[in-house]
Design a protein around this motif. Structure first.
Motif, PDB file in Angstrom:
ATOM      1  N   ILE A 121     -27.821  13.332  39.044  1.00 47.37           N
ATOM      2  CA  ILE A 121     -28.519  13.850  40.213  1.00 47.37           C
ATOM      3  C   ILE A 121     -28.726  12.679  41.171  1.00 47.37           C
ATOM      4  N   HIS A 122     -28.393  12.871  42.434  1.00 54.01           N
ATOM      5  CA  HIS A 122     -28.585  11.856  43.461  1.00 54.01           C
ATOM      6  C   HIS A 122     -29.712  12.325  44.377  1.00 54.01           C
ATOM      7  N   LEU A 123     -30.720  11.478  44.545  1.00 51.59           N
ATOM      8  CA  LEU A 123     -31.951  11.860  45.229  1.00 51.59           C
ATOM      9  C   LEU A 123     -32.089  11.082  46.533  1.00 51.59           C
ATOM     10  N   LEU A 124     -32.155  11.834  47.639  1.00 51.06           N
ATOM     11  CA  LEU A 124     -32.245  11.249  48.975  1.00 51.06           C
ATOM     12  C   LEU A 124     -33.548  11.677  49.631  1.00 51.06           C
ATOM     13  N   GLU A 125     -34.266  10.719  50.191  1.00 48.66           N
ATOM     14  CA  GLU A 125     -35.513  11.034  50.904  1.00 48.66           C
ATOM     15  C   GLU A 125     -35.224  11.269  52.373  1.00 48.66           C
ATOM     16  N   ARG A 126     -35.745  12.402  52.910  1.00 54.56           N
ATOM     17  CA  ARG A 126     -35.673  12.677  54.347  1.00 54.56           C
ATOM     18  C   ARG A 126     -37.019  13.246  54.789  1.00 54.56           C
ATOM     19  N   ASN A 127     -37.675  12.525  55.678  1.00 56.02           N
ATOM     20  CA  ASN A 127     -38.926  13.001  56.267  1.00 56.02           C
ATOM     21  C   ASN A 127     -38.801  13.258  57.759  1.00 56.02           C
ATOM     22  N   ASP A 128     -37.592  13.030  58.289  1.00 48.12           N
ATOM     23  CA  ASP A 128     -37.393  13.120  59.732  1.00 48.12           C
ATOM     24  C   ASP A 128     -36.825  14.466  60.155  1.00 48.12           C
ATOM     25  N   VAL A 129     -36.684  15.398  59.211  1.00 53.01           N
ATOM     26  CA  VAL A 129     -36.142  16.720  59.516  1.00 53.01           C
ATOM     27  C   VAL A 129     -37.045  17.777  58.890  1.00 53.01           C
ATOM     28  N   GLN A 130     -36.935  18.999  59.399  1.00 54.56           N
ATOM     29  CA  GLN A 130     -37.727  20.095  58.854  1.00 54.56           C
ATOM     30  C   GLN A 130     -37.145  20.567  57.527  1.00 54.56           C
ATOM     31  N   ARG A 131     -37.916  21.376  56.834  1.00 54.88           N
ATOM     32  CA  ARG A 131     -37.460  21.979  55.597  1.00 54.88           C
ATOM     33  C   ARG A 131     -36.231  22.842  55.873  1.00 54.88           C
ATOM     34  N   GLU A 132     -35.244  22.757  55.007  1.00 59.35           N
ATOM     35  CA  GLU A 132     -34.031  23.547  55.218  1.00 59.35           C
ATOM     36  C   GLU A 132     -34.335  25.038  55.218  1.00 59.35           C
ATOM     37  N   ARG A 133     -33.697  25.764  56.153  1.00 59.29           N
ATOM     38  CA  ARG A 133     -33.773  27.228  56.147  1.00 59.29           C
ATOM     39  C   ARG A 133     -32.433  27.740  55.644  1.00 59.29           C
ATOM     40  N   PRO A 134     -32.401  28.228  54.400  1.00 61.96           N
ATOM     41  CA  PRO A 134     -31.114  28.556  53.784  1.00 61.96           C
ATOM     42  C   PRO A 134     -30.492  29.830  54.340  1.00 61.96           C
TER      43      PRO A 134
END
Length: 325
Positions: A210-223
């Motif tokens: 599992i590769h874990l990437l931090e992103r705080n600069d975007v909104q929660r994904e809308r699938p």
């Protein structure tokens, strides 16, 4: 209670709005085998298509729910943001670079991710994918490509590779991976100035990361179409799965408990950033209701849905899966 380590990826399940085009892309362009054409057992008006190696060995399945009215995906954080498909070696990537170009599939040049050569690409709905080379894999073995595939077996897809999670709070996800699920944090790498943390389970290697990437600069994904619904991890058998049910419950995480899926048995829960995880048994597999030679050719239903076949077939659009030679 002693738990055996999770063995790696079992399957990844995603969303499509067009089963016909999805079938064409994953079988005719990517050369994977449709090993099961069935329905979503929680909503039988929805197709569930399984693409894999020659017989759907655990760790090789990329599956899709068809939701015809699914809207666009608005990509963001707290999502499964990349699914990898393993190919045998670096030379296979040269083949795929040419094939993706030939079929006008959106793709990038060969790059290197976590010490492995890879090609990032997208399907016709924007599904985020990459081919990753098994050239130096020393962990979980891959599967065996189908010998009737339009893609030569020596360059074919042999299974699922690393799955990337993009999250807003990586430490809480990491804690669940390590303290609850038994993963090990082994490395990290940088992509476009972003640090990605690498976790592995079981034998490790391409099929168990599992590769874990931090992103705080975007909104929660809308699938929507082109997004991933959940990732599943391999458990040896039903006895072991029941131990995991007790373990996950004891950890305080809400979960589904034991779920019968006929082709495998499952447990579902969400990690703290809201990503859906499944634990699934290696068996029984896909040959309980179809022969190896005819996998995926007809609509397969588990025994507990068979009495609804007439109604189910009336509610889904026919999907022609031609007889294989």
């Amino acid at each position: 209670m002693e738990l055996l380590p999770l063995k790696g990826q079992h399957h990844v399940s995603a969303i499509t709005a067009n089963a016909k085009e999805n079938l064409h892309f994953y079988t005719e362009i990517l050369g994977m085998r449709l090993v099961k054409k069935t329905v979503n057992q929680d909503d039988t008006s929805v197709y569930h298509l399984f693409y894999a190696d020659e017989k759907g060995n655990p760790g090789t399945d990329l599956t899709f729910f068809e939701i015809p009215h699914a809207g666009s995906t608005y990509e963001g954080t707290n999502s499964i943001s990349m699914t990898s498909l393993r190919v045998p070696n670096d030379a296979a990537l040269d083949y795929w670079l040419n094939r993706l170009t030939e079929y006008k599939v959106e793709h990038e040049a060969i790059t290197e991710d976590s010490g492995r050569k890879a090609i990032h690409f997208r399907d016709f709905e924007g599904q985020r994918l990459q081919f990753v080379s098994d050239e130096h894999n020393k962990g979980v073995a891959g599967g065996k490509p189908w010998d009737k595939s339009p893609v030569p077996a020596h360059v074919g897809v042999v299974g699922l590779g690393p799955v990337r999670l993009t999250v807003s709070r990586p430490d809480v996800s990491a804690r669940v991976l390590v303290e609850v699920m038994g993963f090990r944090e082994i490395a990290g790498y940088t992509e476009q100035d972003q640090t990605i943390r690498v976790f592995e389970t079981g034998e490790g290697g391409t099929g168990a990361e599992i590769h874990l990437l931090e992103r705080n600069d975007v909104q929660r994904e809308r699938p929507g179409r082109g997004s991933v619904h959940h990732v599943a991890f391999r458990v040896e058998n039903q006895e072991e799965l029941m131990k995991w049910v007790d373990h996950i419950t004891a950890s305080g995480m809400p979960n589904s408990g034991f779920v019968e899926r006929y082709y495998f048995r499952s447990l579902y829960f969400r990690e703290p950033n809201g990503i859906l995880f499944e634990l699934a048994t290696d068996g029984p597999g896909f040959e309980g209701d179809e022969s190896f030679e005819t996998l995926g050719e007809t609509l397969a239903l588990p025994p507990y849905l068979e009495n609804q076949r007439e109604q189910i077939e009336a509610n889904i659009k026919p999907l022609h899966t031609a007889k294989k030679d």
